[in-house]
Design an enzyme around this catalytic site. Sequence first.
Site, PDB file in Angstrom:
ATOM      1  N   TYR A  66       0.822  -1.213   0.000  1.00 26.38           N
ATOM      2  CA  TYR A  66       0.000   0.000   0.000  1.00 26.38           C
ATOM      3  C   TYR A  66       0.854   1.260   0.000  1.00 26.38           C
ATOM      4  O   TYR A  66       0.405   2.320  -0.419  1.00 26.38           O
ATOM      5  CB  TYR A  66      -0.895   0.031   1.245  1.00 26.38           C
ATOM      6  N   LYS A  72       3.307 -15.297   2.554  1.00 26.28           N
ATOM      7  CA  LYS A  72       3.487 -16.052   1.312  1.00 26.28           C
ATOM      8  C   LYS A  72       4.990 -16.302   1.176  1.00 26.28           C
ATOM      9  O   LYS A  72       5.632 -15.916   0.185  1.00 26.28           O
ATOM     10  CB  LYS A  72       2.902 -15.246   0.128  1.00 26.28           C
ATOM     11  N   ASP A 120      -2.815 -18.422   0.913  1.00 26.73           N
ATOM     12  CA  ASP A 120      -3.838 -19.154   0.132  1.00 26.73           C
ATOM     13  C   ASP A 120      -4.509 -20.206   1.015  1.00 26.73           C
ATOM     14  O   ASP A 120      -5.730 -20.377   0.998  1.00 26.73           O
ATOM     15  CB  ASP A 120      -3.238 -19.769  -1.142  1.00 26.73           C
ATOM     16  N   ASP A 157     -12.132  -9.121   4.930  1.00 26.42           N
ATOM     17  CA  ASP A 157     -13.434  -9.126   4.252  1.00 26.42           C
ATOM     18  C   ASP A 157     -14.006 -10.545   4.259  1.00 26.42           C
ATOM     19  O   ASP A 157     -15.197 -10.746   4.490  1.00 26.42           O
ATOM     20  CB  ASP A 157     -13.305  -8.658   2.795  1.00 26.42           C
TER      21      ASP A 157
HETATM   22  C1  IPM Z   1     -10.267  -1.252   4.122  1.00 27.16           C
HETATM   23  C2  IPM Z   1     -10.526  -0.691   2.737  1.00 27.16           C
HETATM   24  C3  IPM Z   1      -9.378   0.220   2.377  1.00 27.16           C
HETATM   25  C4  IPM Z   1      -8.108  -0.598   2.410  1.00 27.16           C
HETATM   26  C5  IPM Z   1      -9.525   0.937   1.023  1.00 27.16           C
HETATM   27  C6  IPM Z   1     -10.846   1.669   0.911  1.00 27.16           C
HETATM   28  C7  IPM Z   1      -8.375   1.857   0.750  1.00 27.16           C
HETATM   29  O1  IPM Z   1     -10.698  -1.729   1.827  1.00 27.16           O
HETATM   30  O2  IPM Z   1     -10.169  -0.442   5.068  1.00 27.16           O
HETATM   31  O3  IPM Z   1     -10.178  -2.458   4.250  1.00 27.16           O
HETATM   32  O4  IPM Z   1      -7.795  -1.297   1.431  1.00 27.16           O
HETATM   33  O5  IPM Z   1      -7.405  -0.549   3.411  1.00 27.16           O
HETATM   34 MG    MG Z   2     -10.758  -3.656   2.720  1.00 20.83          MG
END
Ligand code: IPM
Ligand code: MG
Length: 357
Positions: free
Chosen positions: A142, A191, A223, A251
């Site tokens: 990131y 990984k 994975d 997620d």
């Molecule tokens: C999260 C979101 C953010 C991330 C995005 C919106 C930049 O997906 O907080 O998980 O990837 O960190």
């Molecule tokens: Mg996210």
Amino acid sequence: MEYNIALLRGDGIGPEIVDSAVAVLEKTASKFGHSFRFTPYLIGGSAIDAVGVPLPPETVEGCLASDSVLLGAVGGPKWDSLPGDKRPEKALLGIREALGLYTNLRPAKLCPALRAASPLKDSVIGSGFDLMIVRELTGGIYFGERGFRKGKYGQEAFDTEAYSVTEIERIGRVAFETAMKRRRRVCSVDKANVLESSRLWRKTMHALAEEYPGVQYSDMFVDNAAMQLIRAPSQFDVIVTSNMFGDILSDEASQLTGSIGMLPSASLGSTKRGMYEPIHGSAPDIAGTGRANPAATILSAAMMLRWSFGLSGEADCIEAAVDKVLEAGFRTADLMGADSGTPLTCNEFTNMIIEVL
Ligand code: IPM
Ligand code: MG
């Protein structure tokens, strides 16, 4: 006590869910005799529209001057075609970096009342699961070097995953300390069979594990971790991983609980000031329709009380109120699953929680 809370409502459903959390905090303040002072600042697409940049300097200054930050969500189709560094999402990365929030805690716990909303079979859920993803938040791909260059097949774009021992150690320490207060298990996800940065990650985690003999340590390739999460989620206590793997796995883990609309998160650094936000996004498709689930933001506010202000009794109270409303059968649209009936709107659901409080 008086606490100053910076509000970053953001875009899409952000304003509705933050307002719900504020209403719950106000109720909590009056019940327990605290005073919360809320100051709103612009962030994301709404900041672009108002002042031309996703993260105005006043927002950063305001957050730095506050005791803690409550964030809704940023982004939406309206701003999707802007270049990378002008996008709403850039503001989120910018504020995390500016506040030094290198830790992201993302709990995923099955609430018994929502068992039927989980996509997992009953036999897989077993007696439930309660895991904590500790995601590194200010490093890795990131924040690594990126750009465009001439490659083997012509012009190409690149991003870089880089981690230093210092960054790995400090997030590792958070994971081990967190595990000490839970079921004393840490699984580090990487990984290392492919990536050099993961090999350093693993080596550093192993060295750290020596310092915590009371914690049962294991490693897992990402994975496999993605598979194990849906195969047997109860095997996990604390998962510690890099920025991008944590983004993806959190997620996945959230959906196991029935809805991503339920899960809070805390972003923390080396001070008491944190930033608290739901793990879901701005859901522009349902903004303004009343279909947003405010639970993740309300539970994020509870995390704020516990971690930043040390008000754990108050936090327990909010969490219990959310549970109680769910146990009584009240649902927002995302939690309906195959249930028939009319879902509560964001405001109605919030008012139920306030009533219980
Ligand atoms: C999260 C979101 C953010 C991330 C995005 C919106 C930049 O997906 O907080 O998980 O990837 O960190
Ligand atoms: Mg996210």
